[in-house]
Each structure stands twice: as structure tokens, then as C-alpha cells.
Scaffold this motif. Structure first.
Motif, PDB file in Angstrom:
ATOM      1  N   PHE A 185      61.092 -49.808 -44.197  1.00  0.00           N
ATOM      2  CA  PHE A 185      62.244 -48.799 -44.141  1.00  0.00           C
ATOM      3  C   PHE A 185      62.576 -48.340 -45.857  1.00  0.00           C
ATOM      4  O   PHE A 185      62.707 -47.426 -46.103  1.00  0.00           O
ATOM      5  CB  PHE A 185      63.461 -49.362 -43.817  1.00  0.00           C
ATOM      6  N   GLY A 186      62.523 -49.515 -46.657  1.00  0.00           N
ATOM      7  CA  GLY A 186      62.961 -49.420 -48.091  1.00  0.00           C
ATOM      8  C   GLY A 186      61.809 -48.717 -49.010  1.00  0.00           C
ATOM      9  O   GLY A 186      62.118 -47.653 -49.713  1.00  0.00           O
ATOM     10  N   GLN A 187      60.570 -48.885 -48.445  1.00  0.00           N
ATOM     11  CA  GLN A 187      59.493 -48.153 -49.209  1.00  0.00           C
ATOM     12  C   GLN A 187      59.519 -46.594 -48.858  1.00  0.00           C
ATOM     13  O   GLN A 187      59.468 -45.771 -49.451  1.00  0.00           O
ATOM     14  CB  GLN A 187      58.356 -48.671 -48.933  1.00  0.00           C
ATOM     15  N   ARG A 188      59.957 -46.357 -47.378  1.00  0.00           N
ATOM     16  CA  ARG A 188      59.991 -45.214 -47.130  1.00  0.00           C
ATOM     17  C   ARG A 188      61.118 -44.234 -47.773  1.00  0.00           C
ATOM     18  O   ARG A 188      60.911 -42.963 -48.234  1.00  0.00           O
ATOM     19  CB  ARG A 188      59.975 -44.683 -45.461  1.00  0.00           C
ATOM     20  N   CYS A 189      62.288 -45.047 -48.050  1.00  0.00           N
ATOM     21  CA  CYS A 189      63.410 -44.349 -48.481  1.00  0.00           C
ATOM     22  C   CYS A 189      63.244 -44.072 -50.024  1.00  0.00           C
ATOM     23  O   CYS A 189      63.647 -42.821 -50.448  1.00  0.00           O
ATOM     24  CB  CYS A 189      64.574 -45.476 -48.597  1.00  0.00           C
ATOM     25  N   LYS A 190      62.266 -45.126 -50.769  1.00  0.00           N
ATOM     26  CA  LYS A 190      62.023 -44.838 -52.130  1.00  0.00           C
ATOM     27  C   LYS A 190      60.950 -43.567 -52.343  1.00  0.00           C
ATOM     28  O   LYS A 190      61.032 -42.850 -53.130  1.00  0.00           O
ATOM     29  CB  LYS A 190      61.118 -45.948 -52.743  1.00  0.00           C
ATOM     30  N   ALA A 246      55.010 -31.743 -60.476  1.00  0.00           N
ATOM     31  CA  ALA A 246      54.745 -32.121 -59.245  1.00  0.00           C
ATOM     32  C   ALA A 246      55.746 -31.877 -58.110  1.00  0.00           C
ATOM     33  O   ALA A 246      57.147 -31.631 -58.727  1.00  0.00           O
ATOM     34  CB  ALA A 246      54.292 -33.527 -58.884  1.00  0.00           C
ATOM     35  N   VAL A 247      55.387 -31.411 -56.842  1.00  0.00           N
ATOM     36  CA  VAL A 247      56.418 -31.170 -55.987  1.00  0.00           C
ATOM     37  C   VAL A 247      56.438 -32.286 -54.671  1.00  0.00           C
ATOM     38  O   VAL A 247      55.142 -32.185 -54.202  1.00  0.00           O
ATOM     39  CB  VAL A 247      56.403 -29.839 -55.471  1.00  0.00           C
ATOM     40  N   GLN A 248      57.183 -32.987 -54.234  1.00  0.00           N
ATOM     41  CA  GLN A 248      57.370 -33.687 -53.091  1.00  0.00           C
ATOM     42  C   GLN A 248      57.643 -32.924 -52.095  1.00  0.00           C
ATOM     43  O   GLN A 248      58.776 -32.409 -51.690  1.00  0.00           O
ATOM     44  CB  GLN A 248      57.903 -34.746 -53.303  1.00  0.00           C
ATOM     45  N   VAL A 249      56.919 -33.189 -51.038  1.00  0.00           N
ATOM     46  CA  VAL A 249      57.141 -32.562 -49.471  1.00  0.00           C
ATOM     47  C   VAL A 249      56.803 -33.512 -48.431  1.00  0.00           C
ATOM     48  O   VAL A 249      55.701 -34.150 -48.299  1.00  0.00           O
ATOM     49  CB  VAL A 249      56.523 -31.305 -49.252  1.00  0.00           C
ATOM     50  N   ASP A 250      57.761 -34.257 -47.939  1.00  0.00           N
ATOM     51  CA  ASP A 250      57.959 -35.305 -46.986  1.00  0.00           C
ATOM     52  C   ASP A 250      57.076 -36.314 -47.972  1.00  0.00           C
ATOM     53  O   ASP A 250      57.352 -36.971 -48.652  1.00  0.00           O
ATOM     54  CB  ASP A 250      57.319 -34.891 -45.796  1.00  0.00           C
ATOM     55  N   ALA A 251      55.911 -37.026 -47.148  1.00  0.00           N
ATOM     56  CA  ALA A 251      55.292 -37.916 -47.580  1.00  0.00           C
ATOM     57  C   ALA A 251      54.102 -37.670 -48.468  1.00  0.00           C
ATOM     58  O   ALA A 251      53.006 -38.529 -48.590  1.00  0.00           O
ATOM     59  CB  ALA A 251      54.640 -38.662 -46.327  1.00  0.00           C
ATOM     60  N   PHE A 252      54.147 -36.475 -48.933  1.00  0.00           N
ATOM     61  CA  PHE A 252      52.962 -35.960 -49.900  1.00  0.00           C
ATOM     62  C   PHE A 252      53.760 -35.277 -51.258  1.00  0.00           C
ATOM     63  O   PHE A 252      54.912 -34.935 -51.358  1.00  0.00           O
ATOM     64  CB  PHE A 252      52.174 -34.683 -49.337  1.00  0.00           C
ATOM     65  N   VAL A 253      52.920 -35.765 -52.413  1.00  0.00           N
ATOM     66  CA  VAL A 253      53.367 -35.256 -53.655  1.00  0.00           C
ATOM     67  C   VAL A 253      52.139 -33.919 -53.902  1.00  0.00           C
ATOM     68  O   VAL A 253      51.024 -34.386 -54.221  1.00  0.00           O
ATOM     69  CB  VAL A 253      53.407 -36.160 -54.707  1.00  0.00           C
ATOM     70  N   TYR A 254      52.744 -32.893 -54.488  1.00  0.00           N
ATOM     71  CA  TYR A 254      51.611 -31.983 -54.938  1.00  0.00           C
ATOM     72  C   TYR A 254      51.611 -31.869 -56.126  1.00  0.00           C
ATOM     73  O   TYR A 254      52.693 -31.638 -57.095  1.00  0.00           O
ATOM     74  CB  TYR A 254      52.015 -30.321 -54.195  1.00  0.00           C
ATOM     75  N   VAL A 255      50.270 -32.019 -56.931  1.00  0.00           N
ATOM     76  CA  VAL A 255      50.132 -31.989 -58.463  1.00  0.00           C
ATOM     77  C   VAL A 255      49.667 -30.807 -58.959  1.00  0.00           C
ATOM     78  O   VAL A 255      48.704 -30.494 -58.170  1.00  0.00           O
ATOM     79  CB  VAL A 255      49.610 -33.100 -58.868  1.00  0.00           C
ATOM     80  N   PRO A 256      50.297 -30.247 -59.802  1.00  0.00           N
ATOM     81  CA  PRO A 256      49.616 -29.015 -60.415  1.00  0.00           C
ATOM     82  C   PRO A 256      48.288 -29.259 -60.936  1.00  0.00           C
ATOM     83  O   PRO A 256      48.094 -30.144 -61.687  1.00  0.00           O
ATOM     84  CB  PRO A 256      50.722 -28.447 -61.445  1.00  0.00           C
ATOM     85  N   PHE A 287      48.638 -35.423 -52.539  1.00  0.00           N
ATOM     86  CA  PHE A 287      48.348 -36.596 -52.965  1.00  0.00           C
ATOM     87  C   PHE A 287      49.459 -37.616 -51.872  1.00  0.00           C
ATOM     88  O   PHE A 287      50.614 -37.094 -51.714  1.00  0.00           O
ATOM     89  CB  PHE A 287      48.646 -37.397 -54.008  1.00  0.00           C
ATOM     90  N   ASP A 288      48.832 -38.759 -51.165  1.00  0.00           N
ATOM     91  CA  ASP A 288      49.891 -39.665 -50.524  1.00  0.00           C
ATOM     92  C   ASP A 288      51.077 -40.053 -51.394  1.00  0.00           C
ATOM     93  O   ASP A 288      50.855 -40.671 -52.643  1.00  0.00           O
ATOM     94  CB  ASP A 288      49.416 -40.647 -49.950  1.00  0.00           C
ATOM     95  N   ALA A 289      52.406 -39.777 -51.126  1.00  0.00           N
ATOM     96  CA  ALA A 289      53.382 -40.064 -51.984  1.00  0.00           C
ATOM     97  C   ALA A 289      53.430 -41.618 -52.439  1.00  0.00           C
ATOM     98  O   ALA A 289      53.642 -42.194 -53.219  1.00  0.00           O
ATOM     99  CB  ALA A 289      54.777 -39.436 -51.443  1.00  0.00           C
ATOM    100  N   HIS A 290      53.058 -42.409 -51.326  1.00  0.00           N
ATOM    101  CA  HIS A 290      53.161 -43.669 -51.509  1.00  0.00           C
ATOM    102  C   HIS A 290      52.087 -44.273 -52.561  1.00  0.00           C
ATOM    103  O   HIS A 290      52.302 -45.247 -53.476  1.00  0.00           O
ATOM    104  CB  HIS A 290      52.708 -44.483 -50.210  1.00  0.00           C
ATOM    105  N   PHE A 291      50.846 -43.647 -52.610  1.00  0.00           N
ATOM    106  CA  PHE A 291      49.841 -43.947 -53.643  1.00  0.00           C
ATOM    107  C   PHE A 291      50.475 -43.376 -55.213  1.00  0.00           C
ATOM    108  O   PHE A 291      50.489 -44.263 -55.910  1.00  0.00           O
ATOM    109  CB  PHE A 291      48.525 -42.948 -53.242  1.00  0.00           C
ATOM    110  N   ILE A 292      51.362 -42.479 -55.428  1.00  0.00           N
ATOM    111  CA  ILE A 292      51.811 -41.905 -56.579  1.00  0.00           C
ATOM    112  C   ILE A 292      52.661 -42.917 -56.624  1.00  0.00           C
ATOM    113  O   ILE A 292      52.766 -43.357 -58.284  1.00  0.00           O
ATOM    114  CB  ILE A 292      52.070 -40.621 -56.497  1.00  0.00           C
ATOM    115  N   ARG A 293      53.617 -43.256 -55.997  1.00  0.00           N
ATOM    116  CA  ARG A 293      54.872 -43.648 -56.283  1.00  0.00           C
ATOM    117  C   ARG A 293      54.845 -45.469 -56.553  1.00  0.00           C
ATOM    118  O   ARG A 293      55.457 -46.151 -57.500  1.00  0.00           O
ATOM    119  CB  ARG A 293      56.176 -43.359 -55.279  1.00  0.00           C
TER     120      ARG A 293
END
Length: 300
Positions: A78-83, A155-165, A190-196
Motif C-alpha cells: 500500500f505504501g509503495q502504491r501511495c508513493k 515527464a508526466v505521470q498518469v496512474d501507474a505510468f510515467v511518460y518521459v519526453p 515507463f512503469d512508475a515503480h521502475f522509475i520511482r
């Protein structure tokens, strides 16, 4: 000598050559429940895991152990999803909006605590998502269509993804490097978990570009795609960086030397290294633009 044979249905006791009784052997169903303690990292579905093991627990102690293990795993996820949902927003900003101390948000993201129902709803609104998603009830297996994400120099985050220019390196160099919207070719998901988490980049100042030339072979080849952390510009961490030299964007290996000297080199031995001295003319067009954190190989 007396021989007694005793037979019972269910629990059994047997006496041979003696009249002394021995303890009954409990039936299989009465044996105490035991299981190997689970690491929070190994429990992918804590609710399902808990229900499975709780059903087999024979006593309150076993049930409590199972619940504790599942709860730790759930809180961590849960904490990971919140971050991930918070993205590049500052913890202080979120805490002020929710009306809690920053340590409350920090403890949630570390997996040390859970919000109450009200705080969960507020957090979901702030993160532009749903409580169900934060609780793990939704699975975003596919990124939204790229066309739905507007071009941006950040970059723009949408839900669980980060869009990188993705920048056109030549156009970007001519316009000042990674700050011209017209040089953005596309937004790559990109998967947001991978980036963050895996890369550890908590902000949105990241950019992609395409490798040009052969100076970094055999590590990097022409047309390979690079992801660069634009905030990592101090070159204190040895590695591959994107630099601007006399109007051109170059990908080079940087090394700090004594005397405030920066050595700029290539992996391809055909390219001679050169040094940048701190006492050189400050008007020289040289700048460290960021550190390369990831590369995608292009097969010709």
C-alpha cells in the motif's frame, strides 16, 4: 504375564505386556497448525495469502501470526502504491492538504501505518486516483494510449505510468537542450515503480534521447535510446553523462580529478579523452546536462 490389547475408534491407545497407559495419539485434524514465516517481499497477494493460511490455522496464536505476516506485506505494498501515486509532489504539500503531519505520509509510504477511511479518500483525490487503486484492487496492465498524454518537456505521470519526453537530440542541442517543446518527438511510457523505486528518481526532470555516433561503443551504439536524470548534473557520481560542448550534445564518461579537473572520455579508444579545467574561460560552451540512468538497445 498379562497381555492387554485395547482398540478405540478415533484416538488410539495400545498397551502391550503392561497395563500402563500411554498418551493418545491425536488425529490428523487436531495437530497444531504450522507454516514457514513469510517475508513481506514474498507475499504478492497478502489478502488471498491470509485467507488461505487463516482457514488452516488451528488456534488463535497461529491465526495471529498469519494475520501479522499478511498485514506487514499489505502495508508495504500500500505504501509503495501511495508513493508512486504521489509522484514528484513534495510530502509537505500533500500533508498540508490532507491535514496531517508530514511524518504521517512518510510512515504510510514506508509501510509502517495505514490511513483511516477519511484520509484514504482524501489521498486518492489528491493523487487523482481511487481508493480501490491504492488498496490494490485495480490492475493497470496497459498504459493509456500515448496520444492521450500531451507533449511536455518534463515527464508526466498518469496512474501507474510515467511518460518521459523523447527529444530530437540535434534539435534540442540547437535550442538549448531538453527545454524546447518543439524538439519533443513523443512521450514514452515507463512503469512508475521502475522509475520511482528501481531507478530512484522521485522527480519529473527526466528526458530521453537517441544515441548518435560510435564514440561509446561497445557499451552504447548509434540509435540506442537513453534516459537521463536532468537533475544529476554535478558529475560527482562517476558514470555516463550527457554534456553540451560547443553547441553539440555528447554522451561521455566523466571523472573528477584533483585540481578541479573534469576528465571527459569515451569507451571507444579511437576517441581521445580531454580535460575541462575550472580556470578555463567561463565563456566556453560546456555544461553537464545530466546522468544517463537507463539505455534501450536498438537492433539494426
Amino acid at each position: 504375564m498379562k497381555l492387554d490389547l485395547h482398540f478405540f475408534v478415533g484416538a488410539h491407545r495400545i498397551v502391550f505386556m503392561d497395563t500402563k497407559e500411554i498418551a493418545p495419539v491425536p488425529p490428523e485434524s487436531a495437530k497444531p497448525y504450522s507454516f514457514e514465516p513469510a517475508s513481506p517481499l514474498s507475499v504478492e497477494e497478502p489478502i488471498a495469502w491470509y485467507l488461505h493460511h487463516a482457514a488452516a490455522a488451528a488456534d488463535k496464536a497461529g491465526l495471529k501470526t498469519v494475520r501479522t505476516q499478511a498485514r506487514v506485506a499489505f502495508m508495504r505494498q500500500f505504501g509503495q502504491r501511495c508513493k508512486v501515486a504521489r509522484g514528484a509532489r513534495e510530502i509537505n504539500d500533500v500533508a498540508a492538504t490532507v491535514g496531517v503531519h508530514r511524518n504521517t505520509i512518510w510512515n504510510i509510504e514506508r509501510g509502517d501505518s495505514l490511513p483511516d477511511a477519511f484520509e484514504l479518500e482524501v489521498l486518492a483525490k489528491e493523487y487523482n486516483t481511487t481508493p480501490t487503486h491504492l488498496l490494490g484492487g485495480e490492475r493497470h496492465e496497459k498504459a493509456p494510449p500515448i496520444g492521450m498524454v500531451p507533449r511536455s518537456v518534463q515527464a508526466v505521470q498518469v496512474d501507474a505510468f510515467v511518460y518521459v519526453p523523447l527529444f530530437d537530440a540535434r534539435s534540442s542541442a540547437a535550442s538549448g537542450a531538453f527545454n524546447d517543446i518543439d524538439a519533443v518527438i513523443a512521450m514514452r511510457p515507463f512503469d512508475a515503480h521502475f522509475i520511482r523505486y528501481e531507478l530512484g528518481i522521485s522527480h519529473n526532470d527526466i528526458a530521453m534521447s537517441v544515441m548518435v555516433g560510435v564514440s561509446m561503443e561497445p557499451w552504447l551504439h548509434s540509435k540506442d535510446t537513453l534516459l537521463t536524470d536532468l537533475k544529476d548534473r554535478d558529475a560527482l557520481t562517476e558514470g555516463i553523462h550527457v554534456v553540451r560542448l560547443d553547441g553539440a550534445l555528447l554522451v561521455k564518461k566523466l571523472q573528477r580529478l584533483p585540481g578541479k579537473i573534469l576528465r571527459v572520455s569515451s569507451y571507444n579508444q579511437a576517441y581521445e579523452p580531454f580535460d575541462i579545467h575550472s580556470h578555463e574561460d567561463t565563456g566556453r560552451d560546456f555544461a553537464v546536462l545530466g546522468r544517463v540512468r537507463w539505455a534501450g538497445v536498438a537492433f539494426n
